[in-house]
Design a protein around this motif. Sequence first.
Motif, short mmCIF file in Angstrom:
data_model
loop_
_atom_site.label_atom_id
_atom_site.label_comp_id
_atom_site.label_asym_id
_atom_site.label_seq_id
_atom_site.Cartn_x
_atom_site.Cartn_y
_atom_site.Cartn_z
N UNK A 1 0.80 -1.22 0.00
CA UNK A 1 0.00 0.00 0.00
C UNK A 1 0.84 1.28 0.00
N UNK A 2 2.13 1.16 0.20
CA UNK A 2 3.02 2.32 0.09
C UNK A 2 3.59 2.42 -1.33
N UNK B 1 -0.66 -13.75 -14.72
CA UNK B 1 -0.69 -12.33 -15.08
C UNK B 1 -1.02 -11.39 -13.95
N UNK B 2 -0.85 -11.83 -12.70
CA UNK B 2 -1.15 -10.94 -11.58
C UNK B 2 0.10 -10.39 -10.91
N UNK B 3 1.29 -10.91 -11.28
CA UNK B 3 2.54 -10.42 -10.71
C UNK B 3 3.64 -10.40 -11.76
N UNK B 4 4.57 -9.51 -11.54
CA UNK B 4 5.82 -9.48 -12.30
C UNK B 4 6.83 -10.37 -11.60
N UNK B 5 7.89 -10.73 -12.30
CA UNK B 5 8.95 -11.55 -11.72
C UNK B 5 9.55 -10.88 -10.48
N UNK B 6 9.78 -9.58 -10.53
CA UNK B 6 10.38 -8.92 -9.36
C UNK B 6 9.42 -8.92 -8.17
N UNK B 7 8.13 -8.88 -8.39
CA UNK B 7 7.15 -9.00 -7.29
C UNK B 7 7.33 -10.33 -6.57
N UNK B 8 7.51 -11.38 -7.36
CA UNK B 8 7.66 -12.73 -6.82
C UNK B 8 9.00 -12.86 -6.08
N UNK C 1 -1.61 -5.69 -23.95
CA UNK C 1 -1.25 -7.04 -24.38
C UNK C 1 -1.15 -8.02 -23.23
N UNK C 2 -1.16 -7.50 -22.00
CA UNK C 2 -1.07 -8.36 -20.81
C UNK C 2 -2.46 -8.52 -20.21
N UNK C 3 -2.88 -9.75 -20.03
CA UNK C 3 -4.19 -9.97 -19.41
C UNK C 3 -4.02 -10.91 -18.23
N UNK C 4 -4.83 -10.68 -17.24
CA UNK C 4 -4.84 -11.51 -16.05
C UNK C 4 -5.82 -12.66 -16.25
N UNK C 5 -5.43 -13.84 -15.78
CA UNK C 5 -6.31 -15.00 -15.90
C UNK C 5 -7.18 -15.21 -14.66
N UNK C 6 -6.92 -14.42 -13.62
CA UNK C 6 -7.73 -14.46 -12.41
C UNK C 6 -7.92 -13.03 -11.91
N UNK C 7 -8.86 -12.85 -11.02
CA UNK C 7 -9.05 -11.55 -10.39
C UNK C 7 -8.23 -11.55 -9.10
N UNK C 8 -7.24 -10.67 -9.00
CA UNK C 8 -6.42 -10.66 -7.79
C UNK C 8 -7.23 -10.21 -6.58
N UNK C 9 -6.75 -10.59 -5.40
CA UNK C 9 -7.49 -10.29 -4.18
C UNK C 9 -7.30 -8.85 -3.71
N UNK C 10 -6.31 -8.17 -4.26
CA UNK C 10 -6.12 -6.76 -3.91
C UNK C 10 -5.63 -5.99 -5.13
N UNK C 11 -5.41 -4.71 -4.97
CA UNK C 11 -5.17 -3.83 -6.12
C UNK C 11 -3.71 -3.82 -6.61
N UNK C 12 -2.75 -3.96 -5.71
CA UNK C 12 -1.35 -3.75 -6.08
C UNK C 12 -0.57 -5.05 -6.13
#
Length: 174
Positions: free
Chosen positions: A81-82, A148-155, A94-105
């Motif tokens: 959230x920061x 499609x809900x995260x980038x590699x660096x997020x992980x 061109x990027x689509x999510x295959x699920x609805x993430x549980x939060x915004x970020x």
Amino acid sequence: MRTIEPIVRWDVAFSLFCLRSRYCNQSAMVSKAISHTGDGHLYLLFALLAVLIDSQHGGDFLAVGLTAFAVELPIYWLAKNTLKRRRPAEFSDLLQSHIVPSDKYSLPSGHSAAAFLMATVIGHFYPSLYPACLIWALAIGTSRILLGVHFLTDVLIGAALGIACANLAINSVL
């Protein structure tokens, strides 16, 4: 912010590579199942089994796990959230999510943080299970990218957060 622009470009390019594959829809089906194993129910099940089956280490396992999550969750929430990093689908049409993430970020990946936290705690108490748990945690992190809900660096940052919190709890509680 210019210092992170190359990382963002690389993240978007890597996500495009993963999500534009001709096997994207097939991998999304498998990734949904893998990702779901990181929703938390298996963590609770493993903790209950440890307490019920392992009278020698089960209580310590539970105490370390609860402590690790008590440290990880506020850091995860505050960072998310920061930093307010947008999810992959918001960076490119061109990027689509295959699920609805549980939060915004997207940063850090909570699923990755939790999976690597659990793999580290399980590995400390039950070393023979560590390789399988590590593969499982890697699969969860990978699934979040393929969905499609995260980038590699997020992980990667989520994994580092989970491992750090687990080690902190292990060293604090025991």
